[in-house]
Motif scaffolding. Structure first.
Motif, PDB file in Angstrom:
ATOM      1  N   ASN A 286       0.837  -1.197   0.000  1.00 25.03           N
ATOM      2  CA  ASN A 286       0.000   0.000   0.000  1.00 25.03           C
ATOM      3  C   ASN A 286       0.873   1.249   0.000  1.00 25.03           C
ATOM      4  O   ASN A 286       0.478   2.296   0.486  1.00 25.03           O
ATOM      5  N   ASN A 287       2.063   1.098  -0.562  1.00 21.99           N
ATOM      6  CA  ASN A 287       2.981   2.220  -0.692  1.00 21.99           C
ATOM      7  C   ASN A 287       2.958   2.773  -2.111  1.00 21.99           C
ATOM      8  O   ASN A 287       2.850   2.020  -3.083  1.00 21.99           O
ATOM      9  N   ILE A 288       3.069   4.089  -2.202  1.00 20.03           N
ATOM     10  CA  ILE A 288       3.197   4.779  -3.485  1.00 20.03           C
ATOM     11  C   ILE A 288       4.585   5.389  -3.538  1.00 20.03           C
ATOM     12  O   ILE A 288       5.008   6.096  -2.616  1.00 20.03           O
ATOM     13  N   GLY A 289       5.319   5.099  -4.605  1.00 17.93           N
ATOM     14  CA  GLY A 289       6.661   5.660  -4.774  1.00 17.93           C
ATOM     15  C   GLY A 289       6.597   7.042  -5.408  1.00 17.93           C
ATOM     16  O   GLY A 289       5.806   7.268  -6.332  1.00 17.93           O
TER      17      GLY A 289
ATOM     18  N   THR B  41       6.284  21.016  -1.608  1.00 17.44           N
ATOM     19  CA  THR B  41       4.850  21.318  -1.531  1.00 17.44           C
ATOM     20  C   THR B  41       4.049  20.327  -2.358  1.00 17.44           C
ATOM     21  O   THR B  41       2.959  19.900  -1.954  1.00 17.44           O
ATOM     22  N   VAL B  42       4.567  19.937  -3.522  1.00 21.78           N
ATOM     23  CA  VAL B  42       3.917  18.893  -4.321  1.00 21.78           C
ATOM     24  C   VAL B  42       3.798  17.611  -3.500  1.00 21.78           C
ATOM     25  O   VAL B  42       2.745  16.957  -3.473  1.00 21.78           O
ATOM     26  N   ILE B  43       4.883  17.244  -2.800  1.00 18.61           N
ATOM     27  CA  ILE B  43       4.877  16.029  -1.982  1.00 18.61           C
ATOM     28  C   ILE B  43       3.803  16.114  -0.904  1.00 18.61           C
ATOM     29  O   ILE B  43       3.128  15.123  -0.610  1.00 18.61           O
ATOM     30  N   SER B  44       3.610  17.287  -0.317  1.00 20.02           N
ATOM     31  CA  SER B  44       2.565  17.453   0.692  1.00 20.02           C
ATOM     32  C   SER B  44       1.185  17.156   0.112  1.00 20.02           C
ATOM     33  O   SER B  44       0.358  16.499   0.753  1.00 20.02           O
TER      34      SER B  44
ATOM     35  N   ILE C 218       0.538  15.218  -2.473  1.00 18.07           N
ATOM     36  CA  ILE C 218       0.485  13.774  -2.719  1.00 18.07           C
ATOM     37  C   ILE C 218       0.207  13.027  -1.422  1.00 18.07           C
ATOM     38  O   ILE C 218      -0.681  12.176  -1.356  1.00 18.07           O
ATOM     39  N   GLU C 219       0.954  13.358  -0.383  1.00 16.81           N
ATOM     40  CA  GLU C 219       0.859  12.631   0.880  1.00 16.81           C
ATOM     41  C   GLU C 219      -0.524  12.771   1.516  1.00 16.81           C
ATOM     42  O   GLU C 219      -1.082  11.795   2.037  1.00 16.81           O
ATOM     43  N   ASP C 220      -1.087  13.971   1.474  1.00 18.06           N
ATOM     44  CA  ASP C 220      -2.401  14.191   2.092  1.00 18.06           C
ATOM     45  C   ASP C 220      -3.469  13.316   1.449  1.00 18.06           C
ATOM     46  O   ASP C 220      -4.261  12.662   2.145  1.00 18.06           O
TER      47      ASP C 220
ATOM     48  N   GLY D  60       0.321  18.118  -6.797  1.00 16.49           N
ATOM     49  CA  GLY D  60       0.513  16.869  -6.064  1.00 16.49           C
ATOM     50  C   GLY D  60      -0.782  16.108  -5.865  1.00 16.49           C
ATOM     51  O   GLY D  60      -0.847  14.888  -6.106  1.00 16.49           O
ATOM     52  N   LYS D  61      -1.824  16.794  -5.421  1.00 18.74           N
ATOM     53  CA  LYS D  61      -3.106  16.129  -5.183  1.00 18.74           C
ATOM     54  C   LYS D  61      -3.690  15.569  -6.480  1.00 18.74           C
ATOM     55  O   LYS D  61      -4.258  14.470  -6.498  1.00 18.74           O
ATOM     56  N   THR D  62      -3.558  16.333  -7.556  1.00 25.12           N
ATOM     57  CA  THR D  62      -4.118  15.890  -8.838  1.00 25.12           C
ATOM     58  C   THR D  62      -3.380  14.669  -9.362  1.00 25.12           C
ATOM     59  O   THR D  62      -3.999  13.710  -9.849  1.00 25.12           O
TER      60      THR D  62
END
Length: 334
Positions: free
Chosen positions: A62-65, A78-81, A83-85, A300-302
């Motif tokens: 259940n990991n995303i690289g 900020t992109v990583i944030s 993605i992570e959220d 990131g979210k998109t």
């Protein structure tokens, strides 16, 4: 205390375990009413998914690289944030690697993530990357990839970008409207997507306003502050230095900014300067840096949303590319 399982939840709700599992993953085939029932009993019983069991069943974790050129760049952090959220909300965790803007490190990171059986990957390629075999191999192995920001046409994968051409046009048009006629561009070397597109916008804006594209004003380098310093040094050494500079990104712009100040060049009176991305450091210099704002968190979210669509079986159209808008932020450097 015994660990509550999906089977326990299914028994209490008189549903099948597969229905409960899909409801917890917000699958579109499950009704909102059923999802609410499942979530309510899951919260009441303090249910926690057994990620190890899921990994063994699916042969995927259940990991995303996530691979980015550099984490210290606040745009990518900020992109990583973003993605992570979204990943966390959907029951995934992320594993972040940085390529240090080198092809070799990017290739090693890609293989390492694949060997750890990540469910999928989100990738922004390095400035050195011209061979995409490592990415294609991962896709061939059944691991989906979504590309963002620094994308490549050679890989058939969903992409998330901003309108780099339009953003560059906004930047250069603003410099022209403030009276600049000799506008230089500090760009990247090679075939980096954002470099190509932003240069395209730079040239289009000059032509649209009847100005000549002067090759000597286009300085190819890298994506970092030291590249901005080197580029500004070359521009100031010219017999006719520019009166405006549009930089590939804010780190390059800030490097140029600091060099110009070292040389006692007055900003914006002698040279106006515009960056790209709206790095938080842009407001720390004086005068503050005019820039093109990219919606980094939304990128990131998109990108994460597209990857989750694939992982949850929601079909995407071939060649899916989502383009987000940029915005000119005018500050003291122009």
């Amino acid at each position: 205390m015994r660990h509550v399982t999906i089977t326990d939840l299914a028994r209490r709700l008189n549903l099948s375990a597969s229905t409960v599992s899909r409801a917890l993953r917000d699958h579109p085939d499950i009704s909102d009413q059923t999802k609410e029932r499942v979530r309510a009993i899951a919260a009441k019983t303090n249910y926690q998914p057994n990620l190890i069991a899921q990994s063994l069943q699916t042969r995927r974790s259940n990991n995303i690289g996530v691979i980015v050129p550099e984490i210290r760049n606040t745009f990518f952090s900020t992109v990583i944030s973003g993605i992570e959220d979204l990943a966390y909300e959907s029951g995934y965790t992320i594993m972040v690697c940085q390529s240090n803007d080198t092809y070799e490190r990017e290739s090693i990171n890609t293989r390492a993530l694949a060997s750890n059986r990540v469910a999928g990957m989100l990738v922004s390629v390095s400035q050195e990357t011209a061979d995409f075999t490592h990415l294609q191999q991962v896709i061939t192995q059944g691991v989906p990839i979504v590309l963002f920001d620094r994308v490549v046409d050679e890989i058939d994968a969903p992409k998330v970008v901003v309108d780099d051409v339009k953003g560059a046009c906004q930047a250069v048009t603003h410099l022209i409207e403030t009276g600049r006629t000799r506008i230089a561009h500090l760009t990247s070397a090679g075939s980096l997507y954002v470099g190509r597109k932003r240069r395209e916008g730079y040239e289009a804006a000059l032509r649209a306003h009847g100005l000549t594209v002067r090759p000597e004003y286009i300085i190819e380098g890298g994506c970092h502050e030291e590249d901005g310093r080197a580029g500004a040094r070359r521009l100031l050494a010219m017999a006719e230095p520019p009166d405006g500079i549009f930089a590939l990104n804010d780190p390059v712009a800030l490097g140029a900014f600091l060099y110009l100040q070292d040389q006692r060049v007055r900003i914006p009176e002698q040279i106006g300067l515009v960056g790209f991305s709206d790095n938080p450091n842009a407001v720390l210099v004086r005068p503050a840096l005019t820039t093109i704002k990219q919606p980094a968190y939304e990128i990131g979210k998109t990108a994460a949303s597209l990857l989750l669509d694939i992982l949850e079986g929601r079909a995407l159209k071939n060649g899916t590319t989502i383009t987000l808008e940029t915005r000119l932020v005018v500050r003291g450097s122009t």
